[in-house]
Design an enzyme around this catalytic site. Structure first.
Site, PDB file in Angstrom:
ATOM      1  N   MET A   1       0.839  -1.205   0.000  1.00  0.00           N
ATOM      2  CA  MET A   1       0.000   0.000   0.000  1.00  0.00           C
ATOM      3  C   MET A   1       0.873   1.253   0.000  1.00  0.00           C
ATOM      4  SD  MET A   1      -3.412  -0.828   2.114  1.00  0.00           S
ATOM      5  CE  MET A   1      -2.741  -0.577   3.735  1.00  0.00           C
ATOM      6  N   GLY A   2       2.155   1.094  -0.312  1.00  0.00           N
ATOM      7  CA  GLY A   2       3.034   2.265  -0.362  1.00  0.00           C
ATOM      8  C   GLY A   2       3.495   2.693   1.021  1.00  0.00           C
TER       9      GLY A   2
ATOM     10  N   HIS B   1       8.944   1.146   3.513  1.00  0.00           N
ATOM     11  CA  HIS B   1      10.047   1.178   4.476  1.00  0.00           C
ATOM     12  C   HIS B   1      10.935  -0.033   4.220  1.00  0.00           C
ATOM     13  CE1 HIS B   1       7.617  -1.854   6.456  1.00  0.00           C
ATOM     14  NE2 HIS B   1       6.624  -0.985   6.605  1.00  0.00           N
TER      15      HIS B   1
ATOM     16  N   HIS C   1       9.299  -3.419   3.426  1.00  0.00           N
ATOM     17  CA  HIS C   1       8.885  -3.606   2.028  1.00  0.00           C
ATOM     18  C   HIS C   1      10.108  -3.851   1.135  1.00  0.00           C
ATOM     19  CE1 HIS C   1       5.555  -0.847   3.577  1.00  0.00           C
ATOM     20  NE2 HIS C   1       4.874  -1.882   3.141  1.00  0.00           N
TER      21      HIS C   1
ATOM     22  N   GLY D   1       4.798 -10.393   3.674  1.00  0.00           N
ATOM     23  CA  GLY D   1       5.565 -10.336   4.907  1.00  0.00           C
ATOM     24  C   GLY D   1       4.932 -11.140   6.038  1.00  0.00           C
TER      25      GLY D   1
ATOM     26  N   ASP E   1       2.298  -9.492   8.733  1.00  0.00           N
ATOM     27  CA  ASP E   1       0.836  -9.609   8.655  1.00  0.00           C
ATOM     28  C   ASP E   1       0.496 -11.102   8.611  1.00  0.00           C
ATOM     29  OD1 ASP E   1      -0.293  -6.661   8.047  1.00  0.00           O
ATOM     30  OD2 ASP E   1       1.679  -6.929   7.161  1.00  0.00           O
TER      31      ASP E   1
ATOM     32  N   GLN F   1      -2.954 -12.345   7.319  1.00  0.00           N
ATOM     33  CA  GLN F   1      -3.042 -12.074   5.882  1.00  0.00           C
ATOM     34  C   GLN F   1      -2.258 -13.126   5.092  1.00  0.00           C
ATOM     35  OE1 GLN F   1      -2.668  -7.995   4.111  1.00  0.00           O
ATOM     36  NE2 GLN F   1      -0.605  -8.668   3.667  1.00  0.00           N
TER      37      GLN F   1
ATOM     38  N   ARG G   1       2.384   2.568   9.568  1.00  0.00           N
ATOM     39  CA  ARG G   1       1.590   3.277  10.585  1.00  0.00           C
ATOM     40  C   ARG G   1       2.436   3.752  11.765  1.00  0.00           C
ATOM     41  NH1 ARG G   1      -2.591  -0.640   8.767  1.00  0.00           N
ATOM     42  NH2 ARG G   1      -4.340   0.610   7.999  1.00  0.00           N
TER      43      ARG G   1
HETATM   44  P1  AMP Z   1       1.422  -2.965   3.519  1.00  0.00           P
HETATM   45  O1  AMP Z   1       1.985  -1.942   2.599  1.00  0.00           O
HETATM   46  O2  AMP Z   1       1.484  -2.586   4.956  1.00  0.00           O
HETATM   47  O3  AMP Z   1       0.072  -3.462   3.091  1.00  0.00           O
HETATM   48  O4  AMP Z   1       2.375  -4.220   3.414  1.00  0.00           O
HETATM   49  C1  AMP Z   1       2.746  -4.757   2.172  1.00  0.00           C
HETATM   50  C2  AMP Z   1       3.533  -6.026   2.407  1.00  0.00           C
HETATM   51  O5  AMP Z   1       4.692  -5.692   3.191  1.00  0.00           O
HETATM   52  C3  AMP Z   1       2.765  -7.087   3.196  1.00  0.00           C
HETATM   53  O6  AMP Z   1       3.061  -8.356   2.664  1.00  0.00           O
HETATM   54  C4  AMP Z   1       3.304  -6.924   4.601  1.00  0.00           C
HETATM   55  O7  AMP Z   1       3.232  -8.108   5.362  1.00  0.00           O
HETATM   56  C5  AMP Z   1       4.749  -6.569   4.304  1.00  0.00           C
HETATM   57  N1  AMP Z   1       5.373  -5.880   5.440  1.00  0.00           N
HETATM   58  C6  AMP Z   1       4.910  -4.796   6.103  1.00  0.00           C
HETATM   59  N2  AMP Z   1       5.730  -4.489   7.138  1.00  0.00           N
HETATM   60  C7  AMP Z   1       6.726  -5.407   7.121  1.00  0.00           C
HETATM   61  C8  AMP Z   1       7.867  -5.636   7.936  1.00  0.00           C
HETATM   62  N3  AMP Z   1       8.156  -4.871   8.981  1.00  0.00           N
HETATM   63  N4  AMP Z   1       8.673  -6.677   7.619  1.00  0.00           N
HETATM   64  C9  AMP Z   1       8.386  -7.482   6.561  1.00  0.00           C
HETATM   65  N5  AMP Z   1       7.330  -7.316   5.752  1.00  0.00           N
HETATM   66  C10 AMP Z   1       6.499  -6.295   6.025  1.00  0.00           C
END
Ligand code: AMP
Length: 288
Positions: free
Chosen positions: A33-34, A37, A40, A150, A153, A156, A190
């Protein structure tokens, strides 16, 4: 300034991916979702290690947010995200608009059944239906050989694994480890909502998770006792409110009473107004 191409339309992605595939390249996909960090970036690097042409999707998906959640204020940082993607080795960004992904006459969706009712389910009704629907759409558009998600989650990742199996989606799923700040806090888009004082308290979540996992690894098998310790310790975080803290079957995410199989310790907790999630797994251990 990075030179990574950004596609906004489904047609443009399909064309770019088709060209890559025609050149014999293996396609990787990292849905996000952008507000990217290092967590990602690590997924993009993992995807690049097992494929040749990595598509990072950036889309704040409205259907996975509840009416009182942070959809409108969710951080949108496309320019910085392009840099992160390029540095991590992505080859293409797909950043569609909501209109591109959800034409007004669309009404089919992916139903995840009872898997979406555990853990985050009760406080986020419809969330996993939204997640699975958008991920399935992205899979249909990109048609990747491999997709990386990741472990951060946890629910998920497990639901997507089931969706891929149950709906015979021809994609290889990789789950990459959670990347943390130096003090243990799981990286999250977040985290930027946290005030400095909340940020200083947030690493306690991971510390507590590790302590409870260690108790289990040192022989405590009784889940009620472990959960009680887990909740008790989390509730001492000032100005926090526990959403849930549970120890469940690592695969089905259903409640267990004994640590007699691989288990997942999962937590969602508000620190101030920010809802943070984290988890650790307890691997299969043998009782002596
Ligand atoms: P999001 O942008 O938060 O929807 O996350 C996109 C992807 O990045 C998902 O597969 C998350 O599980 C993964 N992700 C988010 N935070 C982390 C993290 N700290 N370490 C590893 N993967 C992550």
């Amino acid at each position: 300034m990075s030179a990574i191409p950004v596609a906004n339309s489904i047609l443009a992605v399909r064309k770019a991916v088709a060209a890559a595939r025609t050149s014999g390249l293996r396609i990787g996909c990292v849905p996000t979702m952008g507000a990217l960090h290092e967590g990602h970036a690590s997924l993009i690097r993992s995807a690049k290690a097992v494929s040749d042409f990595v598509v990072t999707t950036i889309f704040v998906n409205p259907t996975q947010f509840g009416p009182n959640e942070d959809f409108t204020k969710y951080p949108r940082t496309l320019e910085a995200d392009c840099e992160t993607c390029a540095a991590a080795g992505a080859d293409l960004i797909f950043a569609p608009t909501a209109e591109e992904m959800y034409p007004p006459n669309a009404f089919a969706f992916v139903d995840v059944g009872t898997l979406g009712e555990h853990l985050c389910g009760p406080s986020r009704p419809g969330h996993f239906r939204g997640v699975c629907t958008i991920v399935m759409k992205l899979f249909q558009i990109v048609q990747p050989d491999v997709a990386v998600f990741g472990a951060k989650d946890a629910q998920q990742a497990r639901i997507i694994r089931r969706m891929i199996l149950d709906l015979n989606v021809p994609v290889q799923l990789m789950i990459a480890p959670t990347i943390r700040e130096r003090d243990g806090l799981a990286m999250s888009s977040r985290n930027r909502y946290l005030t400095p004082i909340e940020r200083s308290r947030a690493p306690e979540i991971y510390r507590v998770l590790c302590e409870v996992r260690d108790r289990a690894l040192h022989g405590e098998r009784d889940v009620a006792r472990l959960e009680s310790a887990l909740r008790g310790m989390l509730e001492t975080i000032p100005e926090s409110r526990l959403d849930y803290a549970a120890i469940v079957d690592d695969e089905t995410m259903t409640p267990i009473t004994q640590i007699d199989r691989p288990a997942l310790i999962a937590v969602a907790i508000y620190v101030g107004k920010t809802r943070l999630i984290d988890n650790v797994t307890i691997p299969q251990t043998t009782t002596i």
